[in-house]
Design a protein around this motif. Structure first.
Motif, PDB file in Angstrom:
ATOM      1  N   THR A 103       0.865  -1.183   0.000  1.00 35.29           N
ATOM      2  CA  THR A 103       0.000   0.000   0.000  1.00 35.29           C
ATOM      3  C   THR A 103       0.896   1.226   0.000  1.00 35.29           C
ATOM      4  O   THR A 103       1.995   1.195   0.559  1.00 35.29           O
ATOM      5  CB  THR A 103      -0.922   0.062   1.241  1.00 35.29           C
ATOM      6  OG1 THR A 103      -0.133   0.308   2.412  1.00 35.29           O
ATOM      7  CG2 THR A 103      -1.719  -1.218   1.411  1.00 35.29           C
ATOM      8  N   PRO A 104       0.451   2.305  -0.635  1.00 35.13           N
ATOM      9  CA  PRO A 104       1.230   3.544  -0.538  1.00 35.13           C
ATOM     10  C   PRO A 104       1.118   4.122   0.868  1.00 35.13           C
ATOM     11  O   PRO A 104       0.153   3.838   1.590  1.00 35.13           O
ATOM     12  CB  PRO A 104       0.568   4.463  -1.574  1.00 35.13           C
ATOM     13  CG  PRO A 104      -0.811   3.933  -1.724  1.00 35.13           C
ATOM     14  CD  PRO A 104      -0.734   2.453  -1.493  1.00 35.13           C
ATOM     15  N   PRO A 105       2.093   4.927   1.309  1.00 39.01           N
ATOM     16  CA  PRO A 105       2.006   5.552   2.637  1.00 39.01           C
ATOM     17  C   PRO A 105       0.759   6.420   2.754  1.00 39.01           C
ATOM     18  O   PRO A 105       0.441   7.199   1.848  1.00 39.01           O
ATOM     19  CB  PRO A 105       3.286   6.378   2.725  1.00 39.01           C
ATOM     20  CG  PRO A 105       4.218   5.762   1.733  1.00 39.01           C
ATOM     21  CD  PRO A 105       3.352   5.258   0.617  1.00 39.01           C
ATOM     22  N   GLU A 106       0.060   6.272   3.850  1.00 36.13           N
ATOM     23  CA  GLU A 106      -1.160   7.053   4.108  1.00 36.13           C
ATOM     24  C   GLU A 106      -0.891   8.014   5.268  1.00 36.13           C
ATOM     25  O   GLU A 106      -0.595   7.578   6.389  1.00 36.13           O
ATOM     26  CB  GLU A 106      -2.322   6.134   4.459  1.00 36.13           C
ATOM     27  CG  GLU A 106      -3.618   6.848   4.780  1.00 36.13           C
ATOM     28  CD  GLU A 106      -4.220   7.544   3.569  1.00 36.13           C
ATOM     29  OE1 GLU A 106      -4.966   8.524   3.771  1.00 36.13           O
ATOM     30  OE2 GLU A 106      -3.936   7.121   2.430  1.00 36.13           O
ATOM     31  N   PRO A 107      -0.990   9.336   5.035  1.00 39.94           N
ATOM     32  CA  PRO A 107      -0.772  10.283   6.143  1.00 39.94           C
ATOM     33  C   PRO A 107      -1.835  10.109   7.231  1.00 39.94           C
ATOM     34  O   PRO A 107      -3.012   9.870   6.942  1.00 39.94           O
ATOM     35  CB  PRO A 107      -0.882  11.654   5.467  1.00 39.94           C
ATOM     36  CG  PRO A 107      -0.697  11.388   4.005  1.00 39.94           C
ATOM     37  CD  PRO A 107      -1.236  10.019   3.757  1.00 39.94           C
ATOM     38  N   LEU A 108      -1.398  10.236   8.483  1.00 40.17           N
ATOM     39  CA  LEU A 108      -2.303  10.172   9.631  1.00 40.17           C
ATOM     40  C   LEU A 108      -2.351  11.539  10.308  1.00 40.17           C
ATOM     41  O   LEU A 108      -1.384  12.297  10.256  1.00 40.17           O
ATOM     42  CB  LEU A 108      -1.831   9.119  10.633  1.00 40.17           C
ATOM     43  CG  LEU A 108      -1.646   7.694  10.104  1.00 40.17           C
ATOM     44  CD1 LEU A 108      -1.181   6.776  11.240  1.00 40.17           C
ATOM     45  CD2 LEU A 108      -2.929   7.164   9.494  1.00 40.17           C
ATOM     46  N   GLY A 127      -6.264   1.229  -1.746  1.00 41.39           N
ATOM     47  CA  GLY A 127      -7.186   1.896  -2.651  1.00 41.39           C
ATOM     48  C   GLY A 127      -6.654   2.024  -4.061  1.00 41.39           C
ATOM     49  O   GLY A 127      -7.259   2.683  -4.902  1.00 41.39           O
ATOM     50  N   GLY A 128      -5.534   1.388  -4.367  1.00 43.75           N
ATOM     51  CA  GLY A 128      -4.963   1.421  -5.710  1.00 43.75           C
ATOM     52  C   GLY A 128      -4.077   0.219  -5.905  1.00 43.75           C
ATOM     53  O   GLY A 128      -4.030  -0.691  -5.076  1.00 43.75           O
ATOM     54  N   SER A 129      -3.380   0.193  -7.032  1.00 42.05           N
ATOM     55  CA  SER A 129      -2.485  -0.925  -7.325  1.00 42.05           C
ATOM     56  C   SER A 129      -1.047  -0.535  -7.040  1.00 42.05           C
ATOM     57  O   SER A 129      -0.640   0.610  -7.252  1.00 42.05           O
ATOM     58  CB  SER A 129      -2.634  -1.366  -8.784  1.00 42.05           C
ATOM     59  OG  SER A 129      -2.315  -0.304  -9.655  1.00 42.05           O
ATOM     60  N   VAL A 130      -0.293  -1.504  -6.530  1.00 41.64           N
ATOM     61  CA  VAL A 130       1.106  -1.290  -6.164  1.00 41.64           C
ATOM     62  C   VAL A 130       1.953  -2.363  -6.835  1.00 41.64           C
ATOM     63  O   VAL A 130       1.623  -3.557  -6.739  1.00 41.64           O
ATOM     64  CB  VAL A 130       1.286  -1.360  -4.634  1.00 41.64           C
ATOM     65  CG1 VAL A 130       2.755  -1.227  -4.257  1.00 41.64           C
ATOM     66  CG2 VAL A 130       0.465  -0.277  -3.943  1.00 41.64           C
TER      67      VAL A 130
END
Length: 203
Positions: A103-108, A127-130
């Motif tokens: 997963t791409p990094p998700e800001p918190l 939520g996307g392809s990696v």
């Protein structure tokens, strides 16, 4: 030797002893304050997980291997310090499988914690392809067929403590939570956690 010359060395020795006593008391006071207000390392634990998508996103064998991902974890952050509040900033979370980000990094959002308090965060990741290696994609397919998938949730950012009148500097924080979940591709939603996920925290 005159009485005046004898008083001079005694005065210098007294001044030196006073200075040493002052330094000793200042050091002792600093040590006591450090022991009283010293913060404890925060504790992280994963208490719930949901997987909405974790599958091969490549539509053709000629395309690079990629995974389509969407998942959510509920993470408890415990501040065990009795007197130090904690501030977390610049946090981001992502998931890895076999050492590869899926997963791409998700800001918190920033997190503030009172002493001896617990905060829960539930980021939705993916939520996307990696892109991943063919070995990772094949391993994931085998794990899904077996019904047990091992994932690693990672959280990075920085933390700072405030204890009484003292405010510490920002320090980097790196959290690794190894999670085993029961999951098969035909299912989507909350998944069972197998065992107690172990989180390591480095500051």
């Amino acid at each position: 030797m005159s009485e005046k010359s004898n008083r001079a060395p005694r005065g210098a020795r007294l001044l030196l002893l006073s200075l040493l006593l002052f330094l000793f008391l200042a050091g002792l006071t600093a040590l006591i304050l450090y022991l009283v207000y010293r913060p404890s390392t925060p504790r992280f634990s994963v208490i719930a997980a949901a997987i909405y998508d974790l599958s091969n996103a490549s539509s053709s064998s000629s395309l690079p291997t990629a995974l389509s991902t969407s998942m959510q974890f509920t993470l408890l952050i415990r501040n065990p310090s009795r007197r130090a509040a904690a501030f977390y900033d610049h946090l981001s979370a992502y998931v890895a499988y076999r050492g590869q980000p899926v997963t791409p990094p998700e800001p918190l959002p920033p997190v503030f914690q009172d002493p001896e308090s617990t905060v829960a965060v539930s980021p939705v990741l993916g939520g996307g392809s990696v892109p991943v290696s063919p070995d990772a994609a094949a391993g994931l397919a085998a794990d899904e067929a077996y019904g047990i998938v091992g994932l690693r949730l990672l959280v990075v950012g920085r933390v700072r403590y405030k204890a009484g009148p003292f405010r510490g500097r920002w320090n980097g924080i790196y959290v690794r939570c190894d999670v085993l979940v029961g999951f098969k591709k035909v299912l989507a939603g909350p998944v069972p956690l197998l065992g107690e996920p172990d989180c390591d925290v480095d500051i």
